[in-house]
Design a protein around this motif. Structure first.
Motif, short mmCIF file in Angstrom:
data_model
loop_
_atom_site.label_atom_id
_atom_site.label_comp_id
_atom_site.label_asym_id
_atom_site.label_seq_id
_atom_site.Cartn_x
_atom_site.Cartn_y
_atom_site.Cartn_z
N UNK A 20 6.30 -9.48 1.12
CA UNK A 20 5.15 -9.03 1.91
C UNK A 20 4.47 -10.22 2.56
N UNK A 21 4.01 -10.03 3.77
CA UNK A 21 3.07 -10.95 4.40
C UNK A 21 1.79 -10.17 4.64
N UNK A 22 0.74 -10.48 3.89
CA UNK A 22 -0.48 -9.69 3.89
C UNK A 22 -1.55 -10.43 4.67
N UNK A 23 -1.98 -9.91 5.79
CA UNK A 23 -3.03 -10.59 6.57
C UNK A 23 -4.37 -10.53 5.85
N UNK A 24 -5.27 -11.41 6.24
CA UNK A 24 -6.61 -11.40 5.68
C UNK A 24 -7.29 -10.11 6.09
N UNK A 25 -7.80 -9.33 5.14
CA UNK A 25 -8.44 -8.06 5.51
C UNK A 25 -9.75 -8.29 6.24
N UNK A 26 -10.22 -7.33 7.03
CA UNK A 26 -11.54 -7.44 7.66
C UNK A 26 -12.61 -7.69 6.61
N UNK A 27 -13.71 -8.25 7.04
CA UNK A 27 -14.68 -8.76 6.11
C UNK A 27 -16.08 -8.57 6.65
N UNK A 28 -17.06 -8.68 5.74
CA UNK A 28 -18.47 -8.58 6.11
C UNK A 28 -18.82 -9.68 7.10
N UNK A 29 -19.41 -9.30 8.23
CA UNK A 29 -19.76 -10.27 9.25
C UNK A 29 -18.62 -10.57 10.20
N UNK A 69 -3.75 -4.82 -6.50
CA UNK A 69 -3.20 -4.39 -7.78
C UNK A 69 -1.77 -3.93 -7.59
N UNK A 70 -0.86 -4.47 -8.40
CA UNK A 70 0.52 -4.01 -8.39
C UNK A 70 0.60 -2.72 -9.21
N UNK A 71 0.78 -1.59 -8.51
CA UNK A 71 0.98 -0.32 -9.21
C UNK A 71 2.39 -0.24 -9.77
N UNK A 72 3.31 -0.92 -9.11
CA UNK A 72 4.70 -1.05 -9.55
C UNK A 72 5.23 -2.30 -8.87
N UNK A 73 6.41 -2.78 -9.24
CA UNK A 73 6.93 -3.97 -8.58
C UNK A 73 7.15 -3.80 -7.08
N UNK A 74 7.14 -2.58 -6.59
CA UNK A 74 7.38 -2.35 -5.16
C UNK A 74 6.17 -1.80 -4.43
N UNK A 75 5.03 -1.66 -5.11
CA UNK A 75 3.86 -1.09 -4.46
C UNK A 75 2.61 -1.87 -4.85
N UNK A 76 1.92 -2.35 -3.83
CA UNK A 76 0.73 -3.16 -4.01
C UNK A 76 -0.44 -2.47 -3.35
N UNK A 77 -1.51 -2.25 -4.13
CA UNK A 77 -2.69 -1.56 -3.63
C UNK A 77 -3.80 -2.55 -3.30
N UNK A 78 -4.38 -2.43 -2.12
CA UNK A 78 -5.55 -3.22 -1.74
C UNK A 78 -6.78 -2.55 -2.33
N UNK A 79 -7.45 -3.22 -3.25
CA UNK A 79 -8.62 -2.65 -3.91
C UNK A 79 -9.89 -2.88 -3.11
N UNK A 80 -9.93 -3.94 -2.32
CA UNK A 80 -11.11 -4.21 -1.53
C UNK A 80 -11.41 -5.69 -1.46
N UNK A 81 -12.52 -6.03 -0.78
CA UNK A 81 -12.96 -7.41 -0.65
C UNK A 81 -14.39 -7.54 -1.15
N UNK A 82 -14.70 -8.71 -1.68
CA UNK A 82 -16.06 -9.01 -2.15
C UNK A 82 -16.50 -10.33 -1.53
#
Length: 599
Positions: free
Chosen positions: A326-335, A370-383
């Motif tokens: 996976x190449x995961x971009x930086x998620x949108x953020x506050x501001x 969070x890795x729900x399984x070795x093939x599935x990754x969940x974005x929980x959010x940003x702080x």
């Protein structure tokens, strides 16, 4: 060119010991070049709980077309935004303490790295620009709700890049001003210090390595491995003699880690390189060139190596095949697009903790997966911590139920993971799922009795005038959750209240609960907590007000002020029950069978 170093003398001086070397000239940093702060009264001022509280985790709602989107980067994996109605929130975060960086002669240091061993966290610092000035903090984290700074050292002429722990050894990496330190042939060097029950004895050893700055250090069962940046090397050192056994020239090295029999390094210009323990090459993973001389780290999850890759976000690769997972971009953020310098929005560090992934994205804060399984990754959010001090998240480390974020001149943020998945959610019956609307107020009228077993998020308020029993997972985003005078709410499982909770009737919480805003238990109201309740968002000035009765059969944490008025009662149901308050306490009521702990 300015780079960094560290030395064992800082801790030896802190503990009142002298070096085991007979000749002081053999020491790269002498005790008289180290300023030790171990006075509890002085150190106490560097710990703050003013902003303690629950941290908002943005899980995907917003105007950006990226936010909340499902990203399928390749056919084998999927990164998807957390949908609250699925009840996938594994945990929440609470800021329990901030450690302000040390200051020396008007210069504020910057937190760079964190290592954890047992009940102690070790934090390193450096200084921006050409000045060499570093430091090390030792923090007692035995009480997750109340970490304590126990010793601090300031080191003129020294910058510190990284720290790690190997058994009873503390390993450090950095650089020094060779014109002001003895017996160094290069600025870059590493050190090990022998720990004795988490503290130090009189023995330490150092080794200089080629390069301007040692950027990282790690170990396995047999060797130490260190990397240095520009004109630097990957070096293998003998654990017993500390002598360099092998070096490999690699440009712009940022990080080194070991996993099993593999040694993995990250270069800003040459991508990821994988070696055997003897540093014979195994594999290479190409990547675009990164911003020069920037902080980056790597970590592992099963057969994956996770790499912080600056503006490109987080890269996840199969360590055996080298294939991009996976190449995961930086998620949108506050501001986003307004008050944050885009050049500060870069992925600096990554840390894995079980199936959870924490990513430090500079001005964009930290992202959680969070890795729900070795093939599935969940974005929980940003702080983000920008509402606190506008600081940048430069490094992140998660161990046990802690999350440490080094935020440069913002110092160190210490967060606690609040488990939202209690091991048992035992209900007193079998109930049907909820099939009604969730966009408007949810009302239980007087005389009504309803029972549900479900996972739901309500956009507006909940008003209980009758009896509501809910088993499972429930989130309320409305401004108020009201348990009115004739109402009863029985909650089994996980309850998340974004804003305020008013209890005028009876409320029984069994499991885990969070309340972001104010919590009021009014005159005839009674709240019984069987499990855990955390109340008060970070920096919100929230309060817990009791005019009725609070019964604690578990743990209640109030991150704001506690007001107990004349008719108010706090009852501890057993000897293990706790009420912890971070703000002010104004108690004019009764406390039965226990006592309140104030941080």
């Amino acid at each position: 060119m300015k780079k960094t170093l560290i030395c064992g003398g800082i801790f030896l001086a802190a503990l009142g010991f002298t070096s085991c070397h007979d000749d002081d000239d053999d020491m790269p940093i002498k005790d008289d070049q180290v300023i030790i702060r171990d006075d509890p009264a002085h150190l106490k001022h560097r710990i703050s709980h003013d902003n303690s509280g629950l941290i908002s985790i943005d899980g995907g709602s917003g105007t950006s077309n990226r936010k909340g989107a499902t990203m399928s980067i390749n056919r084998r994996a999927q990164v998807r935004a957390l949908q609250a109605e699925n009840g996938n929130a594994k945990f929440s975060l609470a800021l329990v303490a901030e450690v302000f960086p040390p200051e020396y002669e008007g210069q504020l240091l910057r937190a760079t790295h964190v290592a954890v061993s047992g009940n102690y966290a070790y934090v390193t610092y450096n200084t921006e620009g050409e000045t060499y000035l570093g430091g090390v903090d030792v923090i007692d984290i035995s009480n997750v709700n109340n970490p304590q700074l126990v010793v601090s050292a300031e080191l003129p002429n020294v910058d510190l890049s990284a720290v790690t722990v190997d058994g009873n050894k503390l390993l450090l990496a950095g650089a020094a001003d060779v014109d002001k330190t003895a017996n160094l042939t290069t600025p870059a060097w590493v050190a090990d210090l022998t720990l004795q029950g988490a503290m130090l004895n009189t023995s330490y050893n150092f080794t200089d390595i080629p390069g301007y700055v040692a950027t990282d250090i790690t170990s396995n069962a047999n060797s130490y491995y260190a990397v240095s940046g520009d004109n630097g090397v990957l070096a293998k050192l003998n654990k017993t003699t500390r002598e360099i056994e092998v070096t490999i020239d690699i440009g712009d090295l940022r990080a080194v880690r070991t996993t099993g029999t593999k040694v993995v390094v990250l270069s800003g210009t040459q991508g990821i390189k994988i070696y055997n323990e003897d540093l014979t090459p195994v594999n290479e993973i190409s990547a675009e060139a990164d911003i020069p001389s920037s902080k980056r780290t790597i970590d592992f999850y099963q057969d994956y190596v996770l790499a912080a890759q600056g503006t490109r976000g987080l890269g996840i690769y199969n360590i055996n095949s080298g294939e991009l997972f996976e190449q995961i971009p930086i998620p949108p953020y506050e501001g986003d697009g307004s008050d944050i310098d885009p050049s500060d929005v870069v992925t600096n560090a990554v840390s894995t903790n079980g199936d959870n992934i924490f990513v430090a994205n500079g001005g964009a804060g930290i992202a959680l997966y969070h890795f729900d399984s070795p093939s599935e990754l969940t974005f929980l959010g940003s702080a983000s911590f920008r509402t606190i001090d506008q600081s940048s998240s430069n490094f992140v480390l998660s161990r046990d139920n802690y999350v440490f974020v080094a935020s440069g001149k913002g110092g160190l943020k210490i967060l606690k993971m609040v488990d939202l998945t209690p091991p048992t959610a035992t209900c007193d019956g079998t109930y049907d799922p909820y099939t009604g609307q969730t966009q408007y107020d949810f009302n239980i009228n007087s005389g009504e009795t309803r029972s549900y077993s479900d996972t739901k998020e309500f956009a507006s308020a909940i008003n209980v005038n009758g009896t509501l029993t809910w088993c499972g997972w429930l989130k309320v985003n409305g401004s108020n959750t009201n348990i009115n005078s004739a109402g009863t709410l029985n909650m089994y499982g996980t309850l998340l209240i974004t804003q305020n909770l008013n209890v005028n009737g009876a409320m029984n919480l069994s499991g885990t609960s969070t309340v972001g805003g104010n919590l009021a238990i009014n005159g005839n109201g009674q709240l019984r907590v069987s499990g855990n309740l955390s109340q008060g968002n970070s920096g919100s000035g929230s309060r817990l007000q009791i005019d009725g009765k609070l019964i604690i059969d578990g743990e209640v944490i109030c991150y704001g002020d506690l007001n107990v008025n004349g008719s108010g009662v706090i009852e501890f149901a057993n000897s293990n029950a706790k009420l912890i308050v971070y703000g002010n306490i104004n108690n004019n009521g009764q406390v039965v069978n226990g006592s309140i702990t104030q941080i």
